[in-house]
Structure formats: C-alpha cells, structure tokens
Design a protein around this motif. Structure first.
Motif, PDB file in Angstrom:
ATOM      1  N   ILE A 100       0.835  -1.205   0.000  1.00 22.52           N
ATOM      2  CA  ILE A 100       0.000   0.000   0.000  1.00 22.52           C
ATOM      3  C   ILE A 100       0.867   1.250   0.000  1.00 22.52           C
ATOM      4  O   ILE A 100       0.559   2.250  -0.680  1.00 22.52           O
ATOM      5  CB  ILE A 100      -0.944  -0.014   1.217  1.00 22.52           C
ATOM      6  CG1 ILE A 100      -1.943  -1.172   1.094  1.00 22.52           C
ATOM      7  CG2 ILE A 100      -1.693   1.315   1.337  1.00 22.52           C
ATOM      8  CD1 ILE A 100      -2.792  -1.373   2.325  1.00 22.52           C
ATOM      9  N   SER A 104       0.432   3.905  -2.976  1.00 28.11           N
ATOM     10  CA  SER A 104      -0.390   5.057  -2.580  1.00 28.11           C
ATOM     11  C   SER A 104      -0.146   6.291  -3.456  1.00 28.11           C
ATOM     12  O   SER A 104      -1.052   7.116  -3.647  1.00 28.11           O
ATOM     13  CB  SER A 104      -0.109   5.411  -1.122  1.00 28.11           C
ATOM     14  OG  SER A 104       1.235   5.866  -0.985  1.00 28.11           O
ATOM     15  N   GLN A 118      -6.097   4.085   6.084  1.00 28.33           N
ATOM     16  CA  GLN A 118      -7.442   4.017   5.549  1.00 28.33           C
ATOM     17  C   GLN A 118      -7.710   2.721   4.790  1.00 28.33           C
ATOM     18  O   GLN A 118      -8.852   2.233   4.774  1.00 28.33           O
ATOM     19  CB  GLN A 118      -7.687   5.219   4.616  1.00 28.33           C
ATOM     20  CG  GLN A 118      -7.624   6.568   5.316  1.00 28.33           C
ATOM     21  CD  GLN A 118      -8.598   6.664   6.495  1.00 28.33           C
ATOM     22  OE1 GLN A 118      -9.708   6.126   6.448  1.00 28.33           O
ATOM     23  NE2 GLN A 118      -8.174   7.351   7.559  1.00 28.33           N
ATOM     24  N   ARG A 119      -6.709   2.151   4.174  1.00 29.16           N
ATOM     25  CA  ARG A 119      -6.914   0.935   3.392  1.00 29.16           C
ATOM     26  C   ARG A 119      -6.804  -0.335   4.245  1.00 29.16           C
ATOM     27  O   ARG A 119      -7.425  -1.353   3.926  1.00 29.16           O
ATOM     28  CB  ARG A 119      -5.917   0.888   2.225  1.00 29.16           C
ATOM     29  CG  ARG A 119      -6.212   1.986   1.197  1.00 29.16           C
ATOM     30  CD  ARG A 119      -5.188   2.024   0.088  1.00 29.16           C
ATOM     31  NE  ARG A 119      -5.190   0.800  -0.694  1.00 29.16           N
ATOM     32  CZ  ARG A 119      -4.418   0.606  -1.788  1.00 29.16           C
ATOM     33  NH1 ARG A 119      -3.621   1.598  -2.193  1.00 29.16           N
ATOM     34  NH2 ARG A 119      -4.477  -0.517  -2.449  1.00 29.16           N
TER      35      ARG A 119
END
Length: 360
Positions: A100, A104, A118-119
């Motif tokens: 991630i 990102s 958030q992920r």
C-alpha cells in the motif's frame, strides 16, 4: 437298621448326647441370646465402606477424568489455533503495508501513512493507527474497538522498539486488555523522517469465544456427572439388591431354622450367586434334618435297651436263681449293644473318616 455315612453327623451325635442334659435347660436362653447377637451384629451402614458408594465414586471419577481430559485437550487445541491465527494475521499485515505504501502515490510521509491507515481497516477486536515523524497520530475513520494511540506508555514503547527502523512484533498489557501487535516503520525517499504503522489484535477478545465455550462445557459436564451419579446410584442399588438380601437372609438364619431362602431375580452373575447360596442352604437344611433324625434314632436305640433292662429288673424274682441268671444275661447283652454303639461313634469322632455304623 440305621446306617450313618458322614462323620459330621456322628460327631454331632456324640457331642449332643454328652451335653444333652446341660443344653436342655438353657436352649431358650441361648436362642434368645443368639437372636440378640445377630441383631447387634448386623452391619451398620458406613458411607465410606459402602460398596454401592465405592462403585458410584469410581464411575464418577472415571467419567470426570474423561470429561476433563477431553475438554481440556479440545480447549488447548482450539486456543493454540486461535493464537496461531492471530500471529498469521500480524504476519500478513507486513507485506500489505509495503504494497500500500508503494501504491499510494503519496509524496509526503503523512499522505503515505494516511493511505495505509485508511486501506488497512481494523476488524472486530483489532485496532490500527500510525505515528508520524512529528509524533502525531493518524487513526482510521469509523468505529474502532479500542484506541492504543491514547496510551502514552504504549506509544513510547513502539517508538523505542522501532528506532532502528526494524519491524517489531510484541505483546503488550494495557489497563484493560492484552494485545499482540506489529509495528512497521515507513519512510519515503528524500526525507529523513520515519513513521510507524501499528496493527494490534485484542488477544482476550479473540479467545473470548473459546473461553465461553469451555465454561459452557464445564456447566454441561457438571450436569452430566450429576445425572450419571443419580442413574448410577439406582442402577448399582438394583444390581447389589441380591447381595443385600443375602446378608439379611443370613442374619435371620439360626441353628434351629434354616428355611429362609433368597429371592432370585434376573439372570446376571449376582443372581447366580443367590442361586448358589440357596443351594448351599438346601444342603445345609438337609444335613441338619439328617442330624436331627440321627439324634432321634440314637436316642431310641439307647432308650430301648434301658427300658428292657429296667423292666426285667423290676419283674425279676430275686429268690429264683434261674430268673436272676436270665435277667443278668439279658442286661449284659443290652449293655454290650449300648457300649458298641458309643464305641463306634467315639471311633468315628477320633478317626475323622466316614464309614458306616450299623445299629441292630
């Protein structure tokens, strides 16, 4: 003619004849004392020596041991599986963070950390947050079961453990829970700042279902043991009933009355025991009947010559030499018969071997 084939009968006759006068006057007292002694000798119920209780205790001990081993083994296996799942979850987070962070597209550390937070959304019993280089915390939106970023001691611990930019796994005990966590350092090119992403799992919450299941198992097992104990109490009582009747029957049997018999119910081993004891009582009653008959016959055989001698002596004419001689010969002959009878019985008592006695 009377033929006696067993030494026990002859010995009983000898002893009975020698003590007849003495026992005749105290039979009633002896029988009364015998009955009182039997009543006093009846075994009282002692809980720790009861066969029924011992059988029941053994059944419950084996059942309890089996339940304990089975339940504990299942609990430990499931607990180990859950803890292995927690470790696997923490391990899987590490490559996810790296993927991630690279995907990102963030240009600053805060943007990268926000994308990771958030992920990687926390599930039930999980918590996530990120620490920036400036010391501020980034938390996910929505509901989170617990917030470790609000625990200064835990935050300081994570910062100290990741100071060398190494991934760290650990266990922490907070004020209200025990957690397993993984701390993954994150940095970007062109910046000397380093952030930390923290993923934590509540160990107590993960183990709560298995703990509740084990408590339920313990309650059900206790109820099952109580049911086994209740059923075992009645079943063991039913199985041991013939033995109890055997004891009660044996307590009622006296030397003058052996007519009591044990009621036989069922076809198991205990019932076979009752049948065997009833057969023994039949043989004993037959032997006692034979002994009583023998006593009657011996008494008759001894009374007859005595009566004959007494009658001839009473009718004898002392003035007639012929009458005196005939009476003398007859008395000697009858006394010889009695002496022979007593001698044969005495020989049987001394030799302890069975042979026939012929009374003529």
């Amino acid at each position: 003619m009377l033929r006696v084939r067993w030494i026990a009968s002859a010995v009983l006759c000898l002893r009975t004849l020698s003590s007849e006068r003495h026992t005749r006057g105290c039979v009633g007292v002896d029988n009364q004392r015998m009955l009182e002694a039997q009543v006093d000798a009846r075994p009282r119920w002692r809980p720790f020596r009861s066969v029924r209780l011992q059988i029941l205790a053994s059944m419950l001990a084996v059942a309890a041991a089996g339940m304990l081993v089975a339940g504990t083994t299942a609990f430990l296996v499931q607990r180990a599986s859950i803890l292995a799942g927690v470790e696997s979850r923490l391990t899987d987070v590490i490559p996810d963070v790296s993927f991630i962070a690279l995907d990102s597209g963030g240009t600053t550390l805060e943007e990268v950390l926000s994308a990771v937070v958030q992920r990687l959304r926390p599930g039930t019993g999980e918590s996530t947050f990120a620490l920036t280089g400036a010391g501020s915390a980034i938390i996910p939106g929505g509901e989170v079961d617990f917030h470790l970023e609000q625990d200064p001691a835990f935050v300081d611990r994570v910062l100290a453990e990741t100071a060398n930019r190494d991934v760290v796994k650990g266990t922490a005990v907070t004020a209200d829970r025990t957690v397993r966590y993984v701390a993954v350092p994150i940095s970007i090119e062109g910046s000397d700042q380093t952030g930390v992403f923290v993923f934590a799992v509540d160990v107590g919450g993960a183990l709560a279902p298995i703990n509740d299941a084990f408590r339920t198992f313990a309650i059900v097992a206790a109820g099952a043991l109580a049911l086994v104990g209740l059923v075992g109490w009645f079943v063991s009582g039913r199985l041991l009933a013939p033995i109890r009747r055997l004891r009660e029957t044996a307590a009622r049997i006296t030397a003058s009355d052996v007519s009591e018999r044990i009621e036989v119910t069922g076809t198991d081993d205990v019932s076979d025991l009752a049948v065997t004891v009833n057969g023994m009582l039949d043989r004993l009653e037959s032997a006692l009947t034979g002994q009583r008959q023998l006593l009657d016959d011996v008494g008759h055989e001894l009374k007859t010559p005595i009566t004959i001698v007494r009658g001839h002596l009473e009718l004898m004419n002392a003035g007639s030499q012929t009458d005196v001689d005939e009476t003398k010969v007859l008395a000697i002959d009858e006394l010889d018969r009695m002496s022979s009878l007593v001698r044969d019985i005495s020989d049987l008592a001394q030799s302890q071997t069975a042979h026939a006695i012929e009374l003529v």
